[in-house]
Design a protein around this motif. Structure first.
Motif, mmCIF file in Angstrom:
data_model
loop_
_atom_site.group_PDB
_atom_site.id
_atom_site.type_symbol
_atom_site.label_atom_id
_atom_site.label_comp_id
_atom_site.label_asym_id
_atom_site.label_seq_id
_atom_site.Cartn_x
_atom_site.Cartn_y
_atom_site.Cartn_z
ATOM 1 N N LEU A 7 -8.927 -18.454 -8.429
ATOM 2 C CA LEU A 7 -8.289 -17.120 -8.399
ATOM 3 C C LEU A 7 -8.945 -16.226 -7.351
ATOM 4 O O LEU A 7 -8.282 -15.423 -6.707
ATOM 5 N N TYR A 8 -10.245 -16.388 -7.202
ATOM 6 C CA TYR A 8 -10.989 -15.602 -6.211
ATOM 7 C C TYR A 8 -10.461 -15.916 -4.804
ATOM 8 O O TYR A 8 -10.245 -15.015 -3.988
ATOM 9 N N ALA A 9 -10.246 -17.195 -4.537
ATOM 10 C CA ALA A 9 -9.734 -17.601 -3.218
ATOM 11 C C ALA A 9 -8.318 -17.057 -2.993
ATOM 12 O O ALA A 9 -7.961 -16.656 -1.883
ATOM 13 N N VAL A 10 -7.510 -17.010 -4.040
ATOM 14 C CA VAL A 10 -6.145 -16.494 -3.937
ATOM 15 C C VAL A 10 -6.167 -14.973 -3.705
ATOM 16 O O VAL A 10 -5.456 -14.451 -2.843
ATOM 17 N N GLN A 11 -7.000 -14.264 -4.477
ATOM 18 C CA GLN A 11 -7.024 -12.801 -4.392
ATOM 19 C C GLN A 11 -7.815 -12.265 -3.206
ATOM 20 O O GLN A 11 -7.543 -11.177 -2.719
ATOM 21 N N HIS A 12 -8.820 -13.027 -2.775
ATOM 22 C CA HIS A 12 -9.692 -12.561 -1.686
ATOM 23 C C HIS A 12 -9.776 -13.635 -0.616
ATOM 24 O O HIS A 12 -10.837 -14.209 -0.386
ATOM 25 N N PRO A 13 -8.638 -13.914 0.042
ATOM 26 C CA PRO A 13 -8.581 -15.050 0.972
ATOM 27 C C PRO A 13 -9.566 -14.949 2.141
ATOM 28 O O PRO A 13 -9.945 -15.960 2.713
ATOM 29 N N HIS A 14 -10.003 -13.730 2.467
ATOM 30 C CA HIS A 14 -10.890 -13.598 3.631
ATOM 31 C C HIS A 14 -12.367 -13.700 3.268
ATOM 32 O O HIS A 14 -13.227 -13.689 4.138
ATOM 33 N N LYS A 15 -12.649 -13.772 1.972
ATOM 34 C CA LYS A 15 -14.050 -13.858 1.551
ATOM 35 C C LYS A 15 -14.468 -15.320 1.453
ATOM 36 O O LYS A 15 -13.647 -16.201 1.243
ATOM 37 N N ARG A 16 -15.770 -15.535 1.552
ATOM 38 C CA ARG A 16 -16.291 -16.889 1.402
ATOM 39 C C ARG A 16 -16.009 -17.370 -0.021
ATOM 40 O O ARG A 16 -16.214 -16.646 -0.991
ATOM 41 N N ARG A 17 -15.533 -18.601 -0.126
ATOM 42 C CA ARG A 17 -15.175 -19.120 -1.455
ATOM 43 C C ARG A 17 -16.396 -19.299 -2.341
ATOM 44 O O ARG A 17 -17.498 -19.510 -1.853
ATOM 45 N N LYS A 18 -16.158 -19.212 -3.644
ATOM 46 C CA LYS A 18 -17.255 -19.440 -4.592
ATOM 47 C C LYS A 18 -17.547 -20.932 -4.649
ATOM 48 O O LYS A 18 -16.635 -21.740 -4.757
ATOM 49 N N GLN A 19 -18.817 -21.282 -4.605
ATOM 50 C CA GLN A 19 -19.215 -22.691 -4.623
ATOM 51 C C GLN A 19 -19.389 -23.168 -6.057
ATOM 52 O O GLN A 19 -20.389 -22.862 -6.686
ATOM 53 N N LEU A 27 -12.488 -9.763 -10.648
ATOM 54 C CA LEU A 27 -13.347 -10.945 -10.553
ATOM 55 C C LEU A 27 -14.760 -10.568 -10.087
ATOM 56 O O LEU A 27 -14.953 -9.555 -9.421
ATOM 57 N N PRO A 28 -15.732 -11.410 -10.432
ATOM 58 C CA PRO A 28 -17.118 -11.135 -10.017
ATOM 59 C C PRO A 28 -17.283 -11.230 -8.499
ATOM 60 O O PRO A 28 -16.602 -12.015 -7.840
ATOM 61 N N THR A 29 -18.208 -10.422 -7.973
ATOM 62 C CA THR A 29 -18.438 -10.403 -6.526
ATOM 63 C C THR A 29 -19.117 -11.684 -6.031
ATOM 64 O O THR A 29 -19.802 -12.385 -6.786
ATOM 65 N N ASP A 30 -18.957 -11.920 -4.748
ATOM 66 C CA ASP A 30 -19.680 -12.968 -4.017
ATOM 67 C C ASP A 30 -19.661 -14.317 -4.726
ATOM 68 O O ASP A 30 -18.614 -14.829 -5.048
ATOM 69 N N GLN A 31 -20.872 -14.858 -4.966
ATOM 70 C CA GLN A 31 -20.965 -16.204 -5.536
ATOM 71 C C GLN A 31 -21.118 -16.192 -7.061
ATOM 72 O O GLN A 31 -21.340 -17.227 -7.676
ATOM 73 N N LEU A 32 -21.008 -15.028 -7.666
ATOM 74 C CA LEU A 32 -21.207 -14.966 -9.116
ATOM 75 C C LEU A 32 -19.960 -15.372 -9.892
ATOM 76 O O LEU A 32 -18.845 -15.241 -9.407
#
Length: 370
Positions: free
Chosen positions: A345-357, A49-54
């Motif tokens: 999917l980003y929230a599921v795979q990277h639960p500790h990262k800030r969610r994509k808006q 998945l794309p990094t950060d907010q992308l």
């Protein structure tokens, strides 16, 4: 059948789970992305998945491995890659396993250019400064200025660009031949959006997936009233103005049908397409309030609202009320737009990262970053 023939078991095949899909623009690729995401969830696979907010993998810059979230930690252990990127084989190979299956999808450049025009009307200088698609095509060089080439990628040979090549290159036979051969080396399969159901059946056979893995509802389509009619002259001009894409399409449209004839054959194809469409209708009856996509103002659940772009009115779906939990989950995934699904999917795979808006779709890298 003779007794002997029945003893030979059909060769079993295992579903391929390492798959890279090059998501091209305005080619029904959002629908394919949804299929890929659902498959990833079904088999509990890791998506690059794309990094950060992308929401894209560095597009329109040429892809680099570091555009993938957690690449440093995960390395080559991703199974699925399918968000927008500009193809760069050596960097993709750093992310995807050696046995990855590569595929993409192309569309006839004539309807493709009209679709691009409406969708990117406000973002692309060449489109913005022309009144409508026919005026643009009457003399593209009046509106398409070489200095704006970075912002004008959607206005000429966009598929050629997505595959990583120069969309303003001279159409020279030796050059185009070399590119077509390179694409054939890099990709195991190229689908054709104009024959979407046939493409899904070929994909299913090639990857050894089930019919339910390739069932879809059409996503990111637009309302008919935003479609502009191309004049016959405009259609001919597209073949010249986008001659690189035109060659690409003709070449792979041919190999697509050849592949079908060599593998499944037209009779099986037709039967399976029927099957797919029947199953799709059943699912639409199960899931959807209306049996079709609806305009944005009619979408009741704003969380399922697709991203709106340019002059295109992007359609979405309403789910029926009162579905049991399992059905509801299936139906939600079928209609979930690209940005929401990527974010989920980003929230599921990277639960500790800030969610994509999703509210602020940072779809395009700021153009000066390219």
């Amino acid at each position: 059948k003779s007794h002997k023939e029945l003893l030979i078991p059909p060769t079993p095949c295992r579903a391929k789970t390492n798959v890279m899909f090059l998501k091209t623009h305005k080619t029904a690729s959002s629908t394919v992305l949804n299929i890929m995401f659902r498959f990833a969830e079904r088999y509990n696979l890791t998506v690059a998945l794309p990094t950060d907010q992308l929401f894209h993998l560095g597009y329109p810059r040429t892809f680099l491995a570091r555009f993938v979230e957690d690449f440093e930690a995960i390395g080559q252990n991703y199974n699925i890659m399918c968000n927008h990127l500009r193809f760069n084989p050596s960097e993709v190979q750093k992310v995807m396993a050696a046995n990855t299956f590569y595929f993409s999808i192309l569309r006839n450049p004539i309807p493709l250019l009209e679709s691009s025009y409406i969708y990117y009307k406000n973002n692309v200088p060449a489109f913005r400064s022309s009144k409508d698609v026919n005026e643009y095509l009457a003399s593209p060089t009046r509106f398409y200025h070489p200095a704006d080439y970075r912002q004008n990628i959607y206005a000429r040979n966009i598929m050629w660009f997505d595959f990583g090549y120069d969309n303003n290159a001279e159409d020279d036979t030796k050059y185009t031949q070399a590119v077509l051969e390179e694409i054939e080396q890099n990709f195991h399969l190229i689908l054709i959006a104009d024959y979407f159901d046939e493409s899904m059946i070929l994909l299913k056979h090639t990857l050894c997936w089930d019919l339910d893995d390739v069932i879809y509802f059409k996503l990111n389509s637009r309302s008919q009233d935003t479609v502009q009619t191309l004049t016959p002259e405009s259609e001919e001009r597209i073949k010249v103005w986008c001659s690189l894409d035109w060659k690409l399409y003709l070449h792979f449209n041919q190999s697509f049908w050849r592949r079908i004839e060599e593998t499944i054959g037209l009779q099986v194809l037709e039967k399976e397409v029927d099957h797919l469409q029947t199953r799709q209708k059943e699912l639409m009856e199960t899931c959807l309030l209306e049996q079709e996509a609806v305009r944005k103002e009619h979408i009741k659940n704003k969380a399922l609202l697709p991203f709106q772009s340019g002059a295109a009115k992007i359609l979405g779906y309403n789910l029926k009320q009162g579905l049991d939990n399992r059905t509801l989950r299936t139906c939600q995934k079928m209609v979930m737009p690209e940005l929401q699904y990527t974010s989920y999917l980003y929230a599921v795979q990277h639960p500790h990262k800030r969610r994509k808006q999703v509210g602020l779709p940072l779809l395009w890298t700021r153009l000066q970053d390219i």
